[in-house]
Design an enzyme around this catalytic site. Sequence first.
Site, PDB file in Angstrom:
ATOM      1  N   ASP A 171      -9.459  17.234  27.056  1.00 52.44           N
ATOM      2  CA  ASP A 171     -10.177  16.046  27.514  1.00 52.44           C
ATOM      3  C   ASP A 171     -11.658  16.297  27.283  1.00 52.44           C
ATOM      4  O   ASP A 171     -12.123  17.433  27.424  1.00 52.44           O
ATOM      5  CB  ASP A 171      -9.913  15.874  29.023  1.00 52.44           C
ATOM      6  CG  ASP A 171      -9.629  14.438  29.403  1.00 52.44           C
ATOM      7  OD1 ASP A 171     -10.499  13.589  29.137  1.00 52.44           O
ATOM      8  OD2 ASP A 171      -8.554  14.176  29.972  1.00 52.44           O
TER       9      ASP A 171
ATOM     10  N   GLU B 152     -10.593   6.746  25.569  1.00 53.77           N
ATOM     11  CA  GLU B 152     -10.084   5.984  26.708  1.00 53.77           C
ATOM     12  C   GLU B 152     -10.964   4.750  26.863  1.00 53.77           C
ATOM     13  O   GLU B 152     -12.132   4.854  27.203  1.00 53.77           O
ATOM     14  CB  GLU B 152     -10.125   6.815  27.996  1.00 53.77           C
ATOM     15  CG  GLU B 152      -9.379   6.113  29.124  1.00 53.77           C
ATOM     16  CD  GLU B 152      -9.899   6.439  30.508  1.00 53.77           C
ATOM     17  OE1 GLU B 152      -9.177   6.169  31.484  1.00 53.77           O
ATOM     18  OE2 GLU B 152     -11.022   6.937  30.632  1.00 53.77           O
TER      19      GLU B 152
ATOM     20  N   HIS C 280      -2.204  10.203  34.282  1.00 54.34           N
ATOM     21  CA  HIS C 280      -2.531  10.733  35.606  1.00 54.34           C
ATOM     22  C   HIS C 280      -3.248   9.737  36.506  1.00 54.34           C
ATOM     23  O   HIS C 280      -3.540  10.055  37.650  1.00 54.34           O
ATOM     24  CB  HIS C 280      -3.394  11.983  35.418  1.00 54.34           C
ATOM     25  CG  HIS C 280      -4.708  11.639  34.769  1.00 54.34           C
ATOM     26  ND1 HIS C 280      -4.786  11.192  33.461  1.00 54.34           N
ATOM     27  CD2 HIS C 280      -5.962  11.610  35.257  1.00 54.34           C
ATOM     28  CE1 HIS C 280      -6.048  10.918  33.174  1.00 54.34           C
ATOM     29  NE2 HIS C 280      -6.786  11.162  34.248  1.00 54.34           N
ATOM     30  N   ASP C 281      -3.588   8.555  35.980  1.00 57.22           N
ATOM     31  CA  ASP C 281      -4.256   7.528  36.803  1.00 57.22           C
ATOM     32  C   ASP C 281      -3.311   6.403  37.196  1.00 57.22           C
ATOM     33  O   ASP C 281      -3.695   5.506  37.946  1.00 57.22           O
ATOM     34  CB  ASP C 281      -5.418   6.889  36.019  1.00 57.22           C
ATOM     35  CG  ASP C 281      -6.546   7.859  35.723  1.00 57.22           C
ATOM     36  OD1 ASP C 281      -6.727   8.823  36.495  1.00 57.22           O
ATOM     37  OD2 ASP C 281      -7.242   7.649  34.710  1.00 57.22           O
TER      38      ASP C 281
ATOM     39  N   ASP D  95     -12.854  10.729  27.506  1.00 62.60           N
ATOM     40  CA  ASP D  95     -12.793  10.063  28.800  1.00 62.60           C
ATOM     41  C   ASP D  95     -13.816   8.935  28.949  1.00 62.60           C
ATOM     42  O   ASP D  95     -14.981   9.089  28.576  1.00 62.60           O
ATOM     43  CB  ASP D  95     -13.075  11.119  29.881  1.00 62.60           C
ATOM     44  CG  ASP D  95     -12.928  10.570  31.280  1.00 62.60           C
ATOM     45  OD1 ASP D  95     -11.824  10.144  31.630  1.00 62.60           O
ATOM     46  OD2 ASP D  95     -13.926  10.563  32.039  1.00 62.60           O
TER      47      ASP D  95
HETATM   48  O1  TEU Z   1     -10.661   7.169  34.079  1.00 62.95           O
HETATM   49  C1  TEU Z   1     -11.584   6.163  33.714  1.00 62.95           C
HETATM   50  C2  TEU Z   1     -11.370   4.904  34.459  1.00 62.95           C
HETATM   51  O2  TEU Z   1     -10.819   4.880  35.516  1.00 62.95           O
HETATM   52  C3  TEU Z   1     -11.895   3.677  33.850  1.00 62.95           C
HETATM   53  O3  TEU Z   1     -12.549   3.869  32.650  1.00 62.95           O
HETATM   54  C4  TEU Z   1     -10.763   2.739  33.680  1.00 62.95           C
HETATM   55  O4  TEU Z   1     -10.263   2.913  32.417  1.00 62.95           O
HETATM   56  C5  TEU Z   1     -11.259   1.361  33.933  1.00 62.95           C
HETATM   57  O5  TEU Z   1     -11.362   1.271  35.304  1.00 62.95           O
HETATM   58  C6  TEU Z   1     -10.335   0.250  33.499  1.00 62.95           C
HETATM   59  O6  TEU Z   1     -11.049  -0.955  33.617  1.00 62.95           O
HETATM   60  C7  TEU Z   1     -11.011   8.431  33.663  1.00 62.95           C
HETATM   61  C8  TEU Z   1      -9.995   9.453  34.084  1.00 62.95           C
HETATM   62  O7  TEU Z   1      -8.773   9.180  33.461  1.00 62.95           O
HETATM   63  C9  TEU Z   1      -9.906   9.490  35.575  1.00 62.95           C
HETATM   64  O8  TEU Z   1      -8.931  10.373  36.037  1.00 62.95           O
HETATM   65  C10 TEU Z   1     -11.280   9.890  36.096  1.00 62.95           C
HETATM   66  O9  TEU Z   1     -11.282   9.803  37.505  1.00 62.95           O
HETATM   67  C11 TEU Z   1     -12.383   9.014  35.544  1.00 62.95           C
HETATM   68  O10 TEU Z   1     -12.282   8.821  34.144  1.00 62.95           O
HETATM   69  C12 TEU Z   1     -13.719   9.642  35.787  1.00 62.95           C
HETATM   70  O11 TEU Z   1     -13.916  10.720  34.929  1.00 62.95           O
END
Ligand code: TEU
Length: 556
Positions: free
Chosen positions: A98, A257, A325-326, A200
């Site tokens: 990542d 992402e 994981h989210d 990320d």
């Molecule tokens: O997630 C990013 C995130 O939550 C947002 O960019 C999301 O895609 C957006 O709300 C959708 O509209 C990443 C990681 O996957 C997450 O686990 C971390 O907490 C976050 O970044 C911060 O690094």
Amino acid sequence: MKSRWWKEAVAYQIYPRSFYDSNGDGIGDLKGIIEKLDYLKEFGVDVLWVNPIYQSPNDDNGYDISDFYAIMDEFGTMDDFENLLKEVHNRGMKIIPDLVVNHTSDEHEWFMESRSSKDSPYRDYYIWHPGKPDGSLPNNWESFFGGSVWQYDEQTEEYYMHIFSKKQPDLNWENAEVRDKLYEMVNWWLDKGIDGFRVDAITHIKKIDGFPDLPNPQNRKFVQSNAGHANQPGIDVFLSEFVERTVKNYDVMTVGEAGGATFENARHWVDQDKGYFDMIFQFEHLGLWKADDGSLDIDALRTAMSKWQTGLEGKGWNALFLENHDQPRSVSTWGNDKDLRKTSAKALATFYFLMQGTPFIYQGQEIGMTNVRFDSIDEYSDSGIVNLYEYETGNGRTHEEMMKYIWKNGRDNSRTPMQWSSEPQAGFTTGTPWFGVNPNYPDINVEESVNNPDSIYHYYKKLIELRKDLPALIYGKYELIAKEHSQVYAYLRKYKEECYAVIVNLLDEETDFYLQDGLTCENLLLSNYSREDVLGSAMHLQPFEARVYKVMNQSN
Ligand code: TEU
Ligand code: CA
């Protein structure tokens, strides 16, 4: 020149903290990943995406990095990482860490310098702003983790921006020195021989000029702030510079992402000639539940998936996924995690895995791991969840209401330890796990799945093999069929003279399905029900039934 090897790859996501603990301290680690590489190789995956492993105080499980050049103590050492890299490559697999460059930890030395004084040479590495003349917050933007994006810092009497937790201050990408330092770091990792990155929160690196208040028709305290920092004009300048100065010079794969991005505004990100990433994670297919009864909105799903599938045909490439994981576990959200757990998990697998793109499997998805229900908020770990609980219960919502919400939506649903066996703690650790194991591990675990030919694991394995055997399932054109069906998602993959049909009943009820005129079933390649005599065009599908056919296409 890039070789695009990643088009034929199947990727697997590892959340290291919860994957496998090699030393009994209750925390998954790099040596633990090494111990499980044979399992992954045997499963058939090619690329491992590993969530952040860098030095971090762990406010957001590693997404708050305090040193980009060191490994988190709990995960091991740089030697362990070099070993992991070697062992992965020895097995003919690849690894993509990542990359978190939207923000750092507030414990990163840049930030500690930055906050020390307005005159610090690092001041401008982050986004500092005075309050409004009346001393109030600089604007009404809401952080993803609740509350304002601004945190007041007494030392210099200004606010810094954090679109995630207050321990994750946003870097100031407008500062060329910041960008130089980041590129230097990225190249340092690439020079080690890694195979790319999952990048990320990359949509958020550009903020709109002047940080204006956003429209607030509902007069809320804070407003969802994507309009201030997601995919904003000017981001392309940063992204193309990033690519030119780093990944372009290596034969690697990148997955950005892209939260908050739509097909219309982000398709050029993955343009195969001029794009910035080989593929992106976009989220348009998630959360499409009907307002009235909460069931899946299949029409909306067809629109979302097909837009990317047909839109990128010959122009770019998709990253295919249902879980990470989210997200809560797919079998609990989309499927039926009770009496049809195996069947529905297989149906979901069939649905997304055979589309055009590189499929990602999140750890535990291959054995149908489910959401978890802990009774007390103290048993939860994700700071996002815990903050929300405290905020909402402080504002009048009941414990019961909040737990119901968390059981359904919480990020911790997918972060419980990997269920390896029916041994205590699911065989994840010999000690006390950092986070509770899902109590269903005696039934749902890798050992059981590997030994049971009818398992979800073996079904995924067949999907992987099918995809490797049949170029049509990798390169073939996607074509949506049965566009009006109320519960079946069906599509073709066409390549040269060959044609395959993927037919998935996405609901818990039986239904009839007719394969359109011009298509004749030749051979049933895969199904999650045992079936004989199934070559007719009219079929009666059981709940969550999935079938993959080789078909003759007379209309070609
Ligand atoms: O997630 C990013 C995130 O939550 C947002 O960019 C999301 O895609 C957006 O709300 C959708 O509209 C990443 C990681 O996957 C997450 O686990 C971390 O907490 C976050 O970044 C911060 O690094
Ligand atoms: Ca450990």
